[in-house]
Design a protein around this motif. Structure first.
Motif, short mmCIF file in Angstrom:
data_model
loop_
_atom_site.label_atom_id
_atom_site.label_comp_id
_atom_site.label_asym_id
_atom_site.label_seq_id
_atom_site.Cartn_x
_atom_site.Cartn_y
_atom_site.Cartn_z
N LYS A 1 -2.80 -6.74 -5.58
CA LYS A 1 -3.18 -6.11 -4.39
C LYS A 1 -2.14 -4.70 -4.27
O LYS A 1 -1.47 -4.48 -3.09
CB LYS A 1 -2.97 -6.64 -3.15
CG LYS A 1 -4.31 -7.68 -3.17
CD LYS A 1 -5.61 -7.12 -2.81
CE LYS A 1 -6.71 -8.37 -3.49
NZ LYS A 1 -6.97 -8.26 -4.97
N ILE B 1 0.90 -1.27 0.07
CA ILE B 1 -0.10 -0.14 -0.13
C ILE B 1 0.77 1.20 -0.08
O ILE B 1 1.61 1.57 0.89
CB ILE B 1 -0.79 0.01 1.24
CG1 ILE B 1 -1.77 -1.17 0.93
CG2 ILE B 1 -1.81 1.46 1.18
CD1 ILE B 1 -2.58 -1.25 2.38
N HIS C 1 -7.12 2.64 -2.54
CA HIS C 1 -7.47 2.55 -3.92
C HIS C 1 -6.41 1.69 -4.81
O HIS C 1 -5.38 1.60 -4.34
CB HIS C 1 -7.67 3.83 -4.80
CG HIS C 1 -8.43 4.86 -3.99
ND1 HIS C 1 -9.60 4.92 -4.20
CD2 HIS C 1 -7.95 5.86 -3.11
CE1 HIS C 1 -9.91 5.92 -3.37
NE2 HIS C 1 -8.93 6.79 -2.88
N LEU C 2 -7.06 1.05 -5.68
CA LEU C 2 -6.08 0.35 -6.57
C LEU C 2 -5.41 1.25 -7.44
O LEU C 2 -5.92 2.35 -7.91
CB LEU C 2 -6.71 -0.47 -7.54
CG LEU C 2 -7.37 -2.08 -6.66
CD1 LEU C 2 -8.16 -2.70 -7.83
CD2 LEU C 2 -6.34 -2.73 -6.14
N ASN D 1 -5.00 -5.20 -9.39
CA ASN D 1 -6.02 -5.80 -8.65
C ASN D 1 -5.42 -7.39 -8.25
O ASN D 1 -5.77 -7.84 -7.05
CB ASN D 1 -7.41 -5.94 -9.47
CG ASN D 1 -8.54 -6.45 -8.57
OD1 ASN D 1 -8.72 -6.31 -7.51
ND2 ASN D 1 -9.27 -7.37 -9.45
N ARG E 1 -1.79 -1.08 -4.10
CA ARG E 1 -2.75 -0.34 -3.73
C ARG E 1 -2.13 1.23 -3.36
O ARG E 1 -0.89 1.30 -3.00
CB ARG E 1 -3.78 -0.49 -2.49
CG ARG E 1 -4.55 -1.63 -3.27
CD ARG E 1 -5.21 -2.59 -2.30
NE ARG E 1 -4.31 -3.16 -1.41
CZ ARG E 1 -4.60 -4.04 -0.17
NH1 ARG E 1 -6.06 -3.85 0.33
NH2 ARG E 1 -3.81 -4.60 0.33
N THR F 1 -6.20 -1.13 -13.54
CA THR F 1 -6.04 -1.96 -12.45
C THR F 1 -6.09 -3.41 -12.53
O THR F 1 -6.11 -4.41 -11.59
CB THR F 1 -7.48 -1.66 -11.40
OG1 THR F 1 -8.58 -2.02 -12.12
CG2 THR F 1 -7.50 -0.11 -11.01
#
Length: 424
Positions: free
Chosen positions: A367, A246, A378-379, A364, A369, A360
């Motif tokens: 993962k 992330i 968010h992606l 996706n 993000r 994405t």
RNA sequence: GGAGAGAUGGCAGAGCGGUCGAUUGCGGCGGUCUUGAAAACCGUUGAGGUGCAAGCCUCCGGGGGUUCGAAUCCCUCUCUCUCCGCCA
């Protein structure tokens, strides 16, 4: 992998859209949605079951602690049923999820709205053609002959050592390779890309992350003893740096460049396509990767296209840019520009770069993000492009620049090669 | 390859089988104070599923097991570290 949520919102629209890629989603999309409904339903039942079991377990705990073991033991009996049902439900849930996932990974990325329809590579849209195509004398040689004439690339030696598609670069040929790699890396760093040197072998999780698996399983070299794949492009290890990560919004756009050898089995290739340097099992490439906020990704794609165009101008090669049509667009891509240089003795365009926005689709799966300023997750969008792949650049340079006195090196490269021409 | 130790939230580091999704410190964010900053103090701070919401459920390297109940016990796999061996 498409987001389930997006897929559920407007399945008819998605099916229509996928048809541009000649993908028939008429059956699979409704199946996916039905499976997801089943998943939700089973999940709900399981959750309720577990919730009851948790409550009971807590009650039993309190009873034991207060010395009421008779009551506790009585309560215990009630847990048996719950346990059995939970077991059953979770097995059910797992298989549903697996089934769902198997279908989901078979659905290609949605093409961007600007992707032209089409039935084959013939229908790709030429968006730009630039540079002068040299007119060579009739006795001009193809690069495989030039390679022999100047003793710079030995294809037969490669066959002896490894097999077809593994050339040996020698002397000025080897120097030229090194020069191109360094030139491409320096330019990318200048443009703000951070250099990384990734592993050349990756695990299957990485292969899935960028979408090579399960779609292109047979195209990668695989080492079963260690369960590793040779990378077909640096895109795989570089993008996977950010798998399960992330990022902070402030980190975006994230720009990486990597030089790597690339390995491709190229099963099913044949004929003039594979002659000389046109298609190899091992080749060198400098790859650029960007991770951006969704609203920026198409602007970034244009920037990357312009960046690669600049490299080709520096090398003084005539080139054209194709916007790939639905039929030619890869499984994972939403929009792709192919960059082709003209190889004047072969009299054909050679693809030297492919620049894609995956939106994405990869993130996706991976993962990947980012957290925005308000803390929402968010992606991210991922993009990559070759900048550039060496063999076909070399082919075009050799053919286009051949003269009586040898092969002229473009000015921008001379500081890197240390010579101005290849000659005997 | 052999022997041993370990894997917990961004990092460090606790965690007798029951109120632990997890003590504490650092970091991050917000606030008080300040002309501003630092310090200090207060508050806040993992991810995913589902639901309008309240909530419920899952996740303490992966998988399996024991138990009414597992971060805690057992098995297994992977990885990391230390020592030995080999070695660019």
């Amino acid at each position: 992998m498409l987001q389930l949520q997006v897929l559920r919102e407007n399945p008819e629209e998605i099916i229509k859209h996928l048809a541009i890629k000649h993908f028939d989603g008429g059956e699979i999309i409704p199946n996916i949605i039905a499976l997801d409904d089943r998943r939700k339903e089973t999940q709900k039942q399981l959750d309720d079951n577990l919730s009851q079991a948790n409550i009971l377990a807590k009650e039993i705990g309190v009873l034991f602690q207060t010395g009421k073991s008779a009551e506790a033991n009585k309560l215990k009996e009630r847990t048996t049923d719950l346990k059995n049902t939970s077991k059953e439900l979770s097995i059910n849930l797992e298989s549903t999820k697996k089934e769902l996932d198997e279908l989901l990974v078979r659905v290609p990325n949605l093409p961007h709205s600007s992707v032209p329809p089409g039935n084959s590579a013939e229908d790709n849209m030429i968006v730009l053609e630039e540079g002068k195509i040299p007119v060579l004398p009739d006795n001009a040689l193809a690069h495989w002959d030039l390679a022999g004439k100047y003793n710079i690339i030995d294809f037969n030696l490669g066959v002896k050592i490894s097999g077809a598609g593994f050339p040996v670069y020698k002397g000025q040929g080897a120097r030229l390779q090194r020069a191109l790699i360094n030139f491409f890396l320096d330019k990318a760093i200048e443009a703000g890309y951070a250099e990384v040197q990734p592993p050349l072998m990756v695990n299957s999780a990485s292969g899935y992350g960028t979408g090579q698996l399960p779609d292109k399983d047979g195209q990668m070299y695989y080492m079963p003893l260690d369960d590793l794949y040779m990378i077909p492009t640096a895109e795989v290890p570089v993008t996977n740096i950010y798998r399960d990560v992330i990022l902070k919004e402030a980190d975006l756009p994230l720009k990486n460049v990597a030089y790597s050898s690339c390995f491709r089995r190229e099963a099913g290739s044949y004929g003039k396509d594979v002659r000389g340097l046109n298609r190899l099992h091992q080749f060198d490439k400098v790859e650029i990767v960007q991770i951006t906020r969704p609203e920026k990704s198409y602007q970034t794609l244009e920037e990357m296209r312009e960046y690669v165009s600049g490299l080709l101008r520096n090398l003084e090669l005539p080139f054209r840019i194709l916007k790939l049509c639905g039929a030619d667009l890869s499984f994972t891509s939403a929009l792709t520009y192919d960059m082709e240089v003209y190889s004047s003795a072969q009299k054909r365009w050679l693809e030297v770069s492919s620049i894609s926005n995956f939106e994405t689709f990869q993130s996706n799966r991976m993962k990947l993000r980012y957290k925005d300023d308000s803390g929402k997750i968010h992606l991210a969008h991922t993009l990559n492009g070759s900048a550039l792949a060496l063999p076909r650049i070399v082919a075009a340079l050799l053919e286009n620049n051949q003269t009586e006195k040898g092969i002229k090196i473009p000015e921008a490269l001379v500081p890197y090669t240390g010579f101005t021409a290849i000659h005997n």
